[in-house]
Scaffold this motif. Structure first.
Motif, mmCIF file in Angstrom:
data_model
loop_
_atom_site.group_PDB
_atom_site.id
_atom_site.type_symbol
_atom_site.label_atom_id
_atom_site.label_comp_id
_atom_site.label_asym_id
_atom_site.label_seq_id
_atom_site.Cartn_x
_atom_site.Cartn_y
_atom_site.Cartn_z
ATOM 1 N N ALA A 339 0.835 -1.215 0.000
ATOM 2 C CA ALA A 339 0.000 0.000 0.000
ATOM 3 C C ALA A 339 0.869 1.264 0.000
ATOM 4 C CB ALA A 339 -0.940 -0.001 1.204
ATOM 5 N N GLY A 380 -5.003 3.335 0.981
ATOM 6 C CA GLY A 380 -6.429 3.190 1.241
ATOM 7 C C GLY A 380 -7.104 2.531 0.049
ATOM 8 N N LYS A 401 2.644 -8.615 -10.522
ATOM 9 C CA LYS A 401 2.841 -8.278 -9.108
ATOM 10 C C LYS A 401 1.777 -8.900 -8.222
ATOM 11 C CE LYS A 401 5.367 -4.479 -7.239
ATOM 12 N NZ LYS A 401 5.418 -3.064 -6.960
ATOM 13 N N THR A 403 -1.716 -11.426 -7.843
ATOM 14 C CA THR A 403 -2.569 -12.432 -8.469
ATOM 15 C C THR A 403 -4.023 -12.207 -8.066
ATOM 16 O OG1 THR A 403 -2.261 -13.922 -6.616
ATOM 17 C CG2 THR A 403 -0.764 -14.191 -8.475
#
Ligand code: ATP
Ligand code: MG
Length: 441
Positions: A339, A380, A401, A403
């Motif tokens: 994130a 977020g 990157k 799945t």
């Protein structure tokens, strides 16, 4: 397949429609003698009524009648859902100007001319009843076939769904067991040399200590040694060595302890999945997962250094499948790290804030729940994506990157395998927290 013997046309009912009583009588007698049930009508309206109500297998319909004639009657029968499949044979006098083509176009299947040759009438009735029954049978078989095809399709799509599920699980299990094996292998390989280093180090330490004591004894007994010895002692900073060696040993020991902790952690992470639940310390699971992910917390071209803050409460042991629980921590913490990735920066404005992952654990004694929260101040999740993140293959990450399986597998593990709950709160641009609740049996 159908054969003629299985067609029972003798239980059939035939509706005769004719305004001429003589004709009606003659036909009725001949037909009922052949064993068929008879219904009669003398005009179009009552013929339609009877056909609706009694559902005859065949209608003999006079063309010339007072009121609505045979053609009109036939048209109405063919428009009516209840009667449209009943075959109609027209009865017509040779002298009538009967338009055969029109008769067939509006739905009649045949016509018989008056005066009747009774054998011909019976023969035609028989043929059309047979056709009627065969058609009916065919329609029924078609329907059954369609039903079976539909059932089969449904079964197949269910099987396909199950297959997909187990394939996903297999892939995940395979990934996990490969990772587990690798980690267990590395831990084992580290452990061997670690064992003999630790064992020898103790001896070395004792030997060196003895040598130092021995040297100090020399110094004491021979306080004025030869110049050569004094020079060399200065050269090698002998006094410094006396001071440093014990400190060095203690720092080497600390390093060794650290390596052995890491190796223990690796083995905790790699703990093979057991077929039954075992008692497990959730904190061990989180710590060993963090250890595996540690290198990803460091600053790189995707994100600055990520700080992990642990707020551990005091937890009871949990009966669970530790390998699977670790897999969930792995997925959730990896997502939190991702994130902060630069690929997601369009949504994220870190400003001056430090990337942070806060892991909190508490035990709810009332409901007997272990609650683990993993909170990040990363990108977020948008309200739109929020609906989809637990779905298989849903990912917002670049090809190669993500799945899109991490969360759907995690949900399966927490909810199906451990009767717990996993959910999240998120504000786009501010961060996300995932909450995992696990009941302690
Ligand atoms: N902490 C988080 N912050 C922001 N988005 C998140 C977070 N966790 C999950 N998501 C969103 O949920 C999506 C699905 O997550 P999931 O872990 O199932 O798949 P993935 O991470 O994309 O791929 P992978 O199968 O490699 O885990 C992610 O692509 C991301 O958009
Ligand atoms: Mg993921």
């Amino acid at each position: 397949m159908t054969n003629n013997q299985s067609i029972n046309i003798y239980n059939s009912t035939i509706l005769i429609v004719d305004d001429n009583q003589t004709n009606l009588k003659m036909l009725s007698n001949a037909i009922s003698e052949s064993g068929w049930e008879i219904l009669v009508a003398t005009d179009g309206e009552s013929a339609i009524e009877q056909a609706e109500y009694a559902q005859p297998d065949l209608i003999l319909l006079d063309v010339m009648m007072p009121g609505i004639d045979g053609f009109k009657t036939c048209q109405l029968l063919k428009k009516n859902q209840l009667t449209r499949d009943i075959p109609v044979i027209f009865l017509t006098a040779l002298s009538d100007k009967f338009d055969k083509v029109q008769g067939l176009l509006i739905g009649g299947i045949d016509y018989i001319t008056k005066p009747f040759q009774i054998e011909e009438v019976l023969a035609r009735i028989q043929v059309h009843l047979k056709i009627r029954f065969l058609t009916k049978q065919l329609a029924e078989q078609n329907q059954q076939l369609e039903k079976r095809v539909e059932e089969r399709t449904q079964e197949l799509s269910q099987t396909l769904e199950e297959l997909k599920q187990s394939q996903i699980q297999l892939v995940q299990q395979e990934k996990l067991s490969t990772l587990g094996q690798l980690v267990a292998g590395v831990a084992h390989e580290i452990n061997n040399p670690l064992g003999f280093i630790t064992g020898n180090l103790e001896f070395i330490s004792n030997y060196i200590q003895s040598l130092i004591t021995h040297l100090q004894l020399y110094q004491e007994i021979y306080p004025n040694p030869d110049d050569k010895i004094v020079k060399n002692a200065r050269l090698i900073e002998l006094e410094q060595i006396f001071q440093d060696v014990p400190k060095m040993f203690s720092s080497v020991n600390m390093g060794l302890e650290r390596i052995s902790e890491i190796s223990d952690s690796l083995r905790t992470f790699a703990r093979a999945d057991t077929s039954h639940k075992v008692s497990f310390d959730i904190h061990d699971g989180i710590d060993s997962t963090l250890l595996i992910l540690k290198h990803r917390l460091k600053a790189n071209n995707q994100h600055p250094e990520i700080v992990v803050i642990k707020n551990y409460g005091s937890l009871p042991f949990l009966d669970c499948y530790p390998g699977q629980i670790n897999q969930v921590f792995m997925n959730i913490i990896a997502n939190a790290i991702e994130a902060f990735d630069a690929d997601n920066q369009s949504k994220l404005d870190l400003g001056n804030t430090t990337p942070e992952i806060i892991i909190t654990t508490v035990f709810e004694p009332g409901e007997k729940l272990i609650i683990t929260t993993v909170k990040d101040n990363g990108t977020g999740i948008s309200p739109e994506d929020s609906q989809k993140i637990f779905k298989q293959y849903f990912t917002t990450k670049p090809i190669g990157k993500g799945t899109g399986l991490g969360l759907s597998i995690s949900r399966q593990i927490i909810e199906d395998k451990h009767q717990g709950k996993i959910y999240f709160n998120s504000v786009l641009g501010k961060g996300t927290e995932f909450i995992i609740e696990l009941p302690v049996a």
